[in-house]
Every structure is written in C-alpha cells, then in structure tokens.
Design an enzyme around this catalytic site. Structure first.
Site, short mmCIF file in Angstrom:
data_model
loop_
_atom_site.label_atom_id
_atom_site.label_comp_id
_atom_site.label_asym_id
_atom_site.label_seq_id
_atom_site.Cartn_x
_atom_site.Cartn_y
_atom_site.Cartn_z
N CYS A 1 0.88 -1.18 0.00
CA CYS A 1 0.00 0.00 0.00
C CYS A 1 0.91 1.22 0.00
O CYS A 1 0.92 2.01 0.95
CB CYS A 1 -0.92 0.01 1.21
SG CYS A 1 -1.89 -1.50 1.45
N ALA A 2 1.67 1.38 -1.06
CA ALA A 2 2.81 2.30 -1.06
C ALA A 2 2.42 3.77 -1.03
O ALA A 2 3.17 4.60 -0.52
CB ALA A 2 3.69 2.02 -2.28
N GLY B 1 4.89 6.85 -1.32
CA GLY B 1 6.18 6.18 -1.24
C GLY B 1 7.12 6.51 -0.11
O GLY B 1 8.30 6.17 -0.18
N GLY B 2 6.63 7.12 0.96
CA GLY B 2 7.53 7.44 2.08
C GLY B 2 8.28 6.24 2.61
O GLY B 2 9.50 6.28 2.82
N LYS B 3 7.57 5.14 2.80
CA LYS B 3 8.21 3.93 3.34
C LYS B 3 9.00 3.19 2.27
O LYS B 3 10.03 2.58 2.56
CB LYS B 3 7.17 3.04 4.01
CG LYS B 3 6.56 3.70 5.26
CD LYS B 3 5.56 2.80 5.94
CE LYS B 3 4.99 3.48 7.18
NZ LYS B 3 4.14 4.65 6.87
N ASP C 1 -0.02 0.16 -5.45
CA ASP C 1 -1.11 0.98 -4.92
C ASP C 1 -2.29 0.96 -5.90
O ASP C 1 -2.09 0.73 -7.09
CB ASP C 1 -0.67 2.43 -4.67
CG ASP C 1 -1.52 3.09 -3.58
OD1 ASP C 1 -1.15 2.96 -2.41
OD2 ASP C 1 -2.56 3.69 -3.90
N ASP D 1 1.01 -1.24 4.84
CA ASP D 1 0.74 0.01 5.55
C ASP D 1 -0.72 0.34 5.24
O ASP D 1 -1.03 1.09 4.33
CB ASP D 1 1.68 1.10 5.04
CG ASP D 1 1.55 2.39 5.82
OD1 ASP D 1 0.94 2.37 6.90
OD2 ASP D 1 2.05 3.43 5.34
N CYS E 1 -1.73 4.02 11.05
CA CYS E 1 -1.55 5.23 11.87
C CYS E 1 -2.83 5.46 12.67
O CYS E 1 -3.33 6.59 12.76
CB CYS E 1 -1.19 6.44 11.01
SG CYS E 1 -2.33 6.81 9.67
#
Length: 406
Positions: free
Chosen positions: A231-232, A235-237, A255, A300, A353
C-alpha cells in the site's frame, strides 16, 4: 499583534471552503497561500497556523461563538473572534467584530473546558468510541492529538548521513537534533519550510515522523531482498526501504491509486532510489502474479488516521462511523490477500496510523485465527500513543510466514 484585513479574510474564506464545501485543509490552504504574491513568510505563517487552529478547535469555538453549520460568513468571523480573544489578540474596530462579548467568550471557554468532547473538540460518536476502545488512556491521548506535531526528517542514507544532514540544514539556518533510538531521524528545534532548502532539493532527506520510520526498521529489509510495499501511496516507506537496502535488491511498490505512484517515482528520482518498481493494482491479477515471491511484505493499511489527528485536524470532522466499519473490513481483506505474496519464512509487517485496537491488535488476531494466517506467527507488535511518546500514534506488527516448516 495587529490583525490585517486581507489576511483575516483569507483565513475566513479558506475556512468556508473547508467546513462547508468539504475541501481538505492542507490542499485548500496550499491554494489560499498562492492567492497574493505580496504575502511574506510571516503572513503565510499566520494564515496557515490560524486556519489549522480553528479547524482543530472547530466544535469548541463554534459552541462558544454560537455558530451553526453550514457556517455563514458572520459565523466564521465569530469563530475567528473566539480564536483571537483566547489568544489574547485585540480585535480591530471592524464591523465584523462589533459587539464581540470578550468576557463571555472567556467564561464559556472555562465552562466548556470541563467537558471532554468540547475541551478536545471532537464529535460525540468519536468520544464514545475512543473511550470504549482505549478506556482511561483515551482522554490523555485525544488531548495530545490536539497539540502541534514536531517536524521530523529522515536522512537519506543513499546520499548522506544524519550528522551531515544536521550540518547542511544548519548552514541554511535550520536547526535539528538527533532522535534517540532511530539511526536516521532528526527533529527540528522549531518549525521551518524545509522544502525550499537546497538540502531538500539534493534529496538528502524526507519528512517522515519517528513512528513511520520505526515501521520500516521493524521490517528490517536487507540488501538483495525482494520487498513488496503493498500500500505504497506516495512512497515514504518505499524510499526508506530503498535507503536501508542501499539500492540493492528489488522493491515493488503497489497501490490502487495511479497518481500516488507517479508522485512516488518523482520522489524516488530526487532521492536517487533506483531499485523501486511501481505497479498499479488494476485488478487481482497483479497480486496473484506476485504470490510466493517476496522475502518481505509491508502492509501500511488504510485506516481511520486517528493517530495523526494533530497533523490532519480536519480528519476528525470528515471521519464517519460507517467509514470505520468499511476500512476495518478492508484491513482484514488486505491481510488475507497480500500475505499470499510472501515466500516461505518471509516477513510480514502490518501497520496503521490508528490508535484503535479494532484496527490493530484485533485485526492481527483475526488474521492469525483464519485459514490464511494459520502458518503465521506473531514475532512482535507495538502500539505507539502520542501522549506517551510525543510521536504519531501508530501500530505495527511483525509476523513470520510458514511456521509449520520450521
């Protein structure tokens, strides 16, 4: 502090679009700040901080100012007057502020501050849900979610290290300090627009909270692995994974939203992350082609976002109980489907989160009790609460696949 008419009207107009038209606060604010090129950094800072403050405290200020949705312009000016009065700012002699009852505002604030749903400025249903799920922890946590979040950066190991990053920012008059227990994290000593720095343009860092960085470190990707960020998003992770893998191996970033993957590619070019391949999830075939192929999978998952309300205060007004029901169903579906992309003895990390057990520990337990999860073992999980850590509210769980073969 002297209030300027054009700035106050900009705030009120922005709030009207956020509250009455359903615009997202960050996107609308971005548009608003471009309206007048004469505004300096102090002017833009005033607009941004005031808009976010009033969005954050919408219910409290509306109750004090006797404002009712859909808000008319006079309602929004009353809410602004409440904000200014509570900040100790003298109101100018404008027609919009005639007969503002300053003493009554302060008295009502004292009264309403004794009631949690007003003091925390949240909907009734959310207060009831939080209390049901978190018990005694809820009150402190929801208050912490109304505080201003710090700016945390992640040094991009592909191009620099943390010490070099701190020095480079200092050369541009932005000051930061290391975050303990994380190798790449730095926290700004005071807020600043880091995106205009040469350090950012060189790709030396990403803005990423400590909790988010901890998710990737829990995944612990190594050079040469094949990792799927399921679940990009933007793209932070994925970028953090590339940094830890030293550009060696393969990252497949998936995604359902193509636009987010376009943004990921742009960010990857700036960060010099060359081992990321994006794939748009158009249908289930995209996932099936990846079955039994990954050393590690990161989910994520989409969630309520209740752990990051201090960064997205308008989310608490947009969030509805029916969305929570829907997203929890989606979370379990993703665990069931995406876990199949792992090889034997591969690692799965599930993260949200959110601070709600129904999105976190309960989802993992449901998965482990299912047919798809029968060969998985929970290695470690962690719930992060903002009032305890100062970090974004997060949950992360690390699972090992194919326990029966060990």
């Amino acid at each position: 502090m002297r209030l300027h008419r054009n700035l106050v009207f900009a705030v009120v107009d922005c709030l009207q679009l956020i509250f009455n038209k359903g615009e997202y606060a960050d996107k609308q604010l971005h548009k608003t700040l471009k309206l007048d090129k004469r505004w300096g950094s102090r002017d833009r800072g005033f607009i941004a901080e005031t808009v976010y403050d009033i969005v954050r405290w919408q219910r409290l200020y509306a109750e004090i100012g006797d404002a009712h949705q859909p808000y008319k312009q006079e309602d929004l000016f009353r809410m602004f007057a409440v904000w200014a009065t509570l900040k100790g700012i003298k109101l100018p002699q404008w027609s919009q502020f005639h007969n503002t009852p300053t003493r009554r505002i302060k008295g009502r604030f004292d009264e309403l501050s004794k009631i949690r749903k007003f003091k925390a400025s949240i909907p009734d249903w959310l207060d009831e849900l939080g209390l049901k799920e978190l018990g005694n922890l809820w009150e402190e946590e929801i208050y912490a979610q109304n505080e201003t979040a710090p700016v945390v950066l992640r040094a991009n190991r592909l191009l620099t290290n943390r010490d070099q990053l701190i020095k480079s920012l200092s050369d541009e008059n932005i000051y930061a300090q290391p975050v303990k227990a994380l190798k790449d994290a730095v926290k700004l000593t005071e807020r600043a627009d880091v995106f205009k720095t040469d350090t950012f343009k060189k790709g030396w860092f990403e803005v990423q909270d400590s909790s988010s960085q901890m998710v990737t470190e829990l995944l612990d990707p190594n050079p040469g692995m094949r990792v799927i960020d399921a679940c990009a998003g933007a793209g932070g992770k994925s970028l953090h994974i590339a940094s830890l893998m030293q550009n060696k191996g393969q990252i497949i970033s998936l995604d359902i939203y193509k636009k987010k993957l376009v943004e990921l590619k742009r960010r990857a070019r700036r960060a010099k992350a060359f081992n990321i391949e994006t794939r748009h999830i158009e249908n289930n075939k995209v996932i099936k082609k990846l079955h039994n192929s990954a050393d590690a999978v990161l989910i994520d998952a989409p969630c309520s976002g209740l752990g990051v309300l201090r960064r997205n205060p308008d989310a608490k007004w947009k969030l509805k109980p029916e969305f929570l029901d829907k997203v929890q169903k989606t979370q379990q579906e993703l665990l069931q489907a995406y876990s199949k992309m792992l090889k034997s003895n591969g690692i799965l990390v599930y993260a949200t989160c959110s601070i709600l057990p129904s999105e976190n520990t309960q989802q993992i337990q449901t998965f482990l009790n299912s047919e798809s999860g029968q060969n998985f073992k929970l290695i470690k999980d962690q719930s992060i609460l903002t009032h305890k850590t100062g970090q974004d509210g997060f949950y992360m769980a690390k699972l090992l696949n194919n326990v029966s073969s060990t």
